[in-house]
Enzyme design. Structure first.
Site, PDB file in Angstrom:
ATOM      1  N   SER A 159      18.582  32.145  62.046  1.00  0.00           N
ATOM      2  CA  SER A 159      18.030  30.952  62.693  1.00  0.00           C
ATOM      3  C   SER A 159      18.016  29.721  61.797  1.00  0.00           C
ATOM      4  O   SER A 159      17.728  29.787  60.610  1.00  0.00           O
ATOM      5  CB  SER A 159      16.604  31.221  63.136  1.00  0.00           C
ATOM      6  OG  SER A 159      15.986  30.014  63.495  1.00  0.00           O
ATOM      7  N   ARG A 200      23.682  20.409  62.551  1.00  0.00           N
ATOM      8  CA  ARG A 200      24.528  21.570  62.301  1.00  0.00           C
ATOM      9  C   ARG A 200      25.947  21.216  61.885  1.00  0.00           C
ATOM     10  O   ARG A 200      26.516  21.856  61.003  1.00  0.00           O
ATOM     11  CB  ARG A 200      24.587  22.413  63.567  1.00  0.00           C
ATOM     12  CG  ARG A 200      23.256  23.031  63.860  1.00  0.00           C
ATOM     13  CD  ARG A 200      23.266  23.768  65.170  1.00  0.00           C
ATOM     14  NE  ARG A 200      21.999  24.476  65.307  1.00  0.00           N
ATOM     15  CZ  ARG A 200      21.636  25.165  66.378  1.00  0.00           C
ATOM     16  NH1 ARG A 200      22.431  25.231  67.410  1.00  0.00           N
ATOM     17  NH2 ARG A 200      20.479  25.772  66.410  1.00  0.00           N
ATOM     18  N   GLU A 227      24.572  26.155  79.449  1.00  0.00           N
ATOM     19  CA  GLU A 227      25.687  25.943  78.524  1.00  0.00           C
ATOM     20  C   GLU A 227      27.023  25.812  79.272  1.00  0.00           C
ATOM     21  O   GLU A 227      27.980  25.243  78.754  1.00  0.00           O
ATOM     22  CB  GLU A 227      25.760  27.098  77.515  1.00  0.00           C
ATOM     23  CG  GLU A 227      26.715  26.840  76.354  1.00  0.00           C
ATOM     24  CD  GLU A 227      26.783  27.991  75.346  1.00  0.00           C
ATOM     25  OE1 GLU A 227      25.930  28.894  75.412  1.00  0.00           O
ATOM     26  OE2 GLU A 227      27.694  27.979  74.501  1.00  0.00           O
ATOM     27  N   GLY A 242      20.285  30.441  84.795  1.00  0.00           N
ATOM     28  CA  GLY A 242      20.494  31.169  86.042  1.00  0.00           C
ATOM     29  C   GLY A 242      19.217  31.791  86.580  1.00  0.00           C
ATOM     30  O   GLY A 242      18.889  31.640  87.762  1.00  0.00           O
ATOM     31  N   GLY A 264      25.052  34.404  87.005  1.00  0.00           N
ATOM     32  CA  GLY A 264      24.486  34.368  85.663  1.00  0.00           C
ATOM     33  C   GLY A 264      22.973  34.451  85.754  1.00  0.00           C
ATOM     34  O   GLY A 264      22.364  33.905  86.673  1.00  0.00           O
ATOM     35  N   ARG A 308      25.261  19.682  69.494  1.00  0.00           N
ATOM     36  CA  ARG A 308      23.930  19.977  70.007  1.00  0.00           C
ATOM     37  C   ARG A 308      22.952  20.162  68.854  1.00  0.00           C
ATOM     38  O   ARG A 308      23.283  20.799  67.856  1.00  0.00           O
ATOM     39  CB  ARG A 308      23.959  21.247  70.853  1.00  0.00           C
ATOM     40  CG  ARG A 308      22.588  21.642  71.365  1.00  0.00           C
ATOM     41  CD  ARG A 308      22.642  22.822  72.296  1.00  0.00           C
ATOM     42  NE  ARG A 308      23.033  24.054  71.634  1.00  0.00           N
ATOM     43  CZ  ARG A 308      22.241  24.767  70.818  1.00  0.00           C
ATOM     44  NH1 ARG A 308      21.028  24.338  70.517  1.00  0.00           N
ATOM     45  NH2 ARG A 308      22.669  25.891  70.280  1.00  0.00           N
ATOM     46  N   LEU A 351      17.852  25.913  74.712  1.00  0.00           N
ATOM     47  CA  LEU A 351      16.848  26.548  75.555  1.00  0.00           C
ATOM     48  C   LEU A 351      16.215  25.493  76.448  1.00  0.00           C
ATOM     49  O   LEU A 351      15.986  25.703  77.634  1.00  0.00           O
ATOM     50  CB  LEU A 351      15.781  27.217  74.680  1.00  0.00           C
ATOM     51  CG  LEU A 351      16.300  28.248  73.675  1.00  0.00           C
ATOM     52  CD1 LEU A 351      15.136  28.910  72.944  1.00  0.00           C
ATOM     53  CD2 LEU A 351      17.135  29.305  74.362  1.00  0.00           C
TER      54      LEU A 351
END
Lengths: 637, 250
Positions: free
Chosen positions: A284, A330, A425, A45, A40, A435, A441
């Site tokens: 977003s 969220r 992730e 990664g 990845g 989350r 990020l």
């Protein structure tokens, strides 16, 4: 199965420092004798591969895309959190830690989250030094904005392309190491199995996506940074080719899979428009800084939104959660939108959407400011829907976006297979049952830049490894298994393409294991999934051969794994007879309809162990202990 | 909507390619261009024929995977739009579309519409970075950066590396791509120390990969899905000249 979290003792703010001191080091001249495989090339990664190579290790990095720069981290829009407290608004490491634990509905490991908050500040420094063009104020210093679940502004951003800029920073660091010959890059290469020798992860078997060659690569440790498994739902905001195959095949080799039912649904996505739809597009979360979410008070109000007077609108998030308003986390925002649409008050042609309205912000700030802040998002919206959000409110609906579950890892980010590290992730580590925005990020880069380079060295320094080459018969055995599976997929010769099974599976999951779950629904899904799987293995059609670029074959292998993974997700959701964060079981809610946790019975990480094909997996529990935050009912009112 | 497609088919890098004709039926205006191709592919699979291989991933205009010439224009007729974000509402019922891979010597075809863009990665390897190891960074606010510089750097950094600029250029030049990275890093104080060596190395790498020279046709700017400006090419040329003169002396 041993689920020792390896959390160091001592006060929480000293744990990571103390642990870094206690970890063993690999002598600089010995580092070049070790080879590490990184699978990845997204934020986790690429940052891990680059940082390990900088330290002197030999790194082999693999990605299925044609270039590491295309990993799906690139699509993250809004921002990255860090406890810098530049705006002087009361932020601190403790507050970021607390917000993250609370946002995750008290289902994450305290020590991991605290470390994440500590490291967050270094990430911003590192990225700026690499030339990431974060947004700035006129004085030349960095700008911040707010995201859901926080009352401070701690989110750094680069227009609506923060993920792109952070990934390009990590990608450039990686390309530099490729130039220096410390990293060997294998693009268009997909990991199809993990090589475990003597109980330790020693390599991977991968398929060259252009020639079909199946080949093994060996090393002293393997890092999986292959992202989440949201695409199991078919429609999601993930890239079309993002998949769960790497982590799933590692699971089948003995890595425990933790909390698979924690799947996050993002509240602000562009609604589904038709059956052909191949993916969903996110808008977003940062839009919720200035956009107000509402629906008409009256069911089926036929008037266009601009003609509905204010008193006949229901700003339902502001009404129910006055202190956080449109910036609730969220899971809360998504669930409320669903409830409103279920009541029949949704808008748009399908009734499956709510308004996100900028009229007031446009009036207050002017079109120029709004364009500067969200211009590219507004354009993207218009491109897809042919509606101009400067004139009419956006229509949004929740969609699968992120998976908090993943391979179980200890404090060192090592899975239950020694030598197999999991970052970003792909692991389950930091977000509990939900989350917060702008934290993915942060976690991906924390894992790759600042955690794995230390903990992996400690593993190598304290482990005796036998010499292994790719010619080892145990590698050959894994290759034979992969070839056999490929051959099987190609030889069914049925009628239906992989996508049609994937779509059918996704629909079952979305309906019975999506935003709201129930015992009856989950049991129904657990009956349907094996039926779909049986059909898949009887009636799949894959055109072409293995020895060529064959996108249908790639898809088929991934969908085969989704069938099994979907079952585990539902099993985990059924087992967890409580509501927490994104896992909302209809049977367990407060009188106000909020998620009702059951801390006395479910304050644990559910880690599943593969027990063989056709056998039920075994559930292991890692108890969660909260010593620094007080377990409470989450409230954003 | 029903459309007629002529699509470039080529089994592998060494095969002789050809245009083949397909009918795209029952297409709706809300579909994206790639979703239209998905529908065509499902039809081909049902007939037992090989589906069209094309590159795609995020399908939201940011990963830079998608790459096709549509009626001779890179990414098709809409300005500032990658193929994945192009919707069928911009076409008419009965249209005929010619779909081809990127055309450039430095992007060899792998299969059908899929090309090898590894040359872009190698240009970045030559110097498209700031040589700072993890852990060395000073506080992020230690060096203020004027907002105008930072915004301009971001304009350049928005490049998605799709390669449309090369495909559209009559010379097959990668000047827009290369100049965007040189400008992004050169405009920021963090990129300052390597500013000269970077431009010299990256331009050299660009030439070695077989890309043509820039003669300012500005076709690249016209098709760029992120509207990267050819002003950056002018900036690269200035930087290159400055660095060449300085390094010629020593």
């Amino acid at each position: 199965m041993d689920l020792n979290s390896q959390v160091p003792s001592g006060p929480i703010e000293k744990k990571w420092d103390q642990h870094r001191f206690e970890m063993k080091l690999v002598n600089p001249s010995n580092k070049r004798k070790h080879t590490i495989l990184v699978v990845g090339s997204g934020l986790a990664g690429a940052s891990a591969a680059a940082s390990l190579a900088e330290l002197g290790y030999n790194v082999k990095c693999f990605c299925y895309q044609d270039s590491p720069r295309r990993a799906h981290s690139i699509a993250a829009q809004g921002g990255i959190n860090a406890a810098k407290n530049y705006p002087n608004d009361g932020d601190s490491i403790s507050r970021l830690f607390y917000d993250t634990v609370k946002g995750g509905d008290f289902r994450s490991r305290e020590a991991n989250v605290y470390r994440l908050a500590q490291i967050s500040v270094n990430i911003i420094d590192q990225c700026v030094a690499q030339g990431v063009p974060f947004a700035r104020e006129y004085g030349g210093l960095l700008d911040n904005r707010s995201f859901g679940g926080a009352q401070v502004s701690r989110t750094f951003y680069a227009r609506g392309q923060t993920g792109q800029q952070l990934l390009l920073g990590a990608y450039q660091a990686l390309e530099r190491q490729i130039h220096l010959r410390k990293v060997q890059m294998f693009p268009r290469t997909e990991m199809l199995d993990l090589i475990v020798i003597d109980g330790k992860a020693r390599g991977i078997t991968a398929r060259n996506l252009v020639t079909g060659t199946i080949e093994s690569f060996v090393g002293d440790a393997v890092v999986l940074a292959t992202g989440g498994y949201g695409n199991v739902f078919y429609l999601s905001t993930n890239a079309k080719n993002s998949n769960a195959t790497a982590i799933w095949r590692a699971y089948k080799r003995g890595a425990a899979f933790a909390n698979p039912c924690y799947t996050q649904i993002h509240p602000t996505c562009i609604p589904v428009s038709g059956h052909y739809q191949s993916k969903l597009t996110l808008m977003s979360e940062s839009l919720r800084n200035d956009g107000r979410i509402w629906v008409p008070l009256k069911k089926g109000d036929p008037r266009p939104p601009n003609e509905i007077p204010r008193q006949e609108r229901d700003y339902f998030l502001e009404r129910k959660y006055p202190s956080f308003g449109n910036l609730v986390p969220r899971d809360v925002a998504s669930r409320n939108a669903k409830q409103i649409c279920d009541e029949g008050r949704g808008v748009g042609p399908t009734g499956q959407s709510v308004y996100l309205d900028f009229a007031e912000a446009l009036e207050r700030l002017g079109e120029e400011t709004i364009r500067e802040k969200y211009g590219n998002l507004f354009e993207m919206y218009e491109r897809i829907t042919a509606e101009n959000p400067y004139k009419v409110p956006m229509r949004i609906y929740p969609a699968i976006h992120y998976t908090m579950g993943g391979l179980w890892v200890d404090y060192n980010l090592m899975s239950t297979i020694p030598g197999l590290f999991v970052a970003g992730e792909a692991n389950f580590s930091d977000h509990g049952a939900n989350r917060l925005g702008a934290s993915a990020l942060m976690q991906g880069l924390a894992d790759g830049y600042f955690i794995i380079p230390y903990t992996l060295g400690n593993y190598l320094a304290s482990t005796k490894l036998e010499k292994v080459t790719a010619e080892d018969p145990r590698c050959k055995q894994t290759e034979d298994g992969v070839s056999a599976l490929t051959h099987q997929l190609l030889s069914i010769n049925g009628q239906r393409p992989a996508d049609s099974f994937h779509q059918e599976l996704g629909k079952v999951l979305w309906e019975d294991c999506g935003m709201a779950r129930s015992e009856a629904g989950l049991k129904r899904a657990l009956r349907k999934i094996p039926e779909i799987r049986e059909e898949f293995w009887k009636d799949l059609r894959v055109i072409g051969a293995n020895e060529e670029l064959n996108q249908e074959l790639e898809k088929a292998g991934r969908v085969a794994d989704y069938m099994d993974l979907a079952e585990l997700i539902c099993r985990d959701a059924l087992e967890r007879a409580e509501s927490c964060g994104c896992h909302f079981r209809e049977e367990f809610q407060t009188p106000e309809g909020e998620a009702k946790r059951n801390d006395s019975d479910f304050c644990y990480v559910a880690a599943w162990e593969f027990k063989g094909r056709g056998q039920p997996p075994a559930l292991h529990k890692e108890a969660l202990h909260f010593e620094n935050v007080h377990l409470t009912q989450r409230s954003y009112k | 909507m029903n459309l007629t497609l002529f699509v470039w088919r080529q089994e592998d890098a060494n095969a002789q390619g050809r245009m083949e004709k397909y009918e795209a039926q029952a297409i709706t205006p809300d579909m994206s261009f790639l979703e239209m191709l998905d529908v065509v592919n499902l039809g081909l699979i049902a007939q037992g024929r090989a589906p069209i291989a094309f590159e795609h991933d995020c399908r939201e205009g940011i990963c830079g995977s998608c790459s096709m010439m549509i009626n001779g224009v890179a990414h098709g007729p809409r300005p500032a739009t990658a193929t994945c974000q192009l919707h069928m509402r911009h076409f008419k019922d009965g249209d005929t579309l010619h779909i081809e891979p990127w055309r450039s010597k430095a992007f060899p075809v792998i299969k059908d519409l899929v090309v090898d863009r590894g040359s872009f990665d190698r240009i970045i390897q030559a110097g498209g970075y700031v040589s700072v190891n993890t852990g060395n960074a000073p506080d992020a606010n230690a060096i203020p950066v004027p907002k105008v510089d930072s915004e301009l750097a971001m304009d350049a950094a928005a490049c998605i590396g799709c390669g449309a600029c090369v495909a559209a250029c009559p010379n097959g030049s990668a000047a827009l791509f290369t100049s965007a990275k040189i400008s992004h890093l050169g405009l920021l104080p963090q990129g300052g120390p390597e500013r000269e060596i970077r431009v010299l190395r990256m331009v050299e790498a660009m030439d070695e990969e077989g890309f043509g020279n820039c003669t300012m046709h500005r076709e690249c700017e016209a098709v760029c899905p992120k509207q990267i400006s050819t002003n950056f090419i002018a900036r690269m040329n200035r930087e290159f000249l400055r660095a060449s003169l300085k390094h010629a002396k020593t």
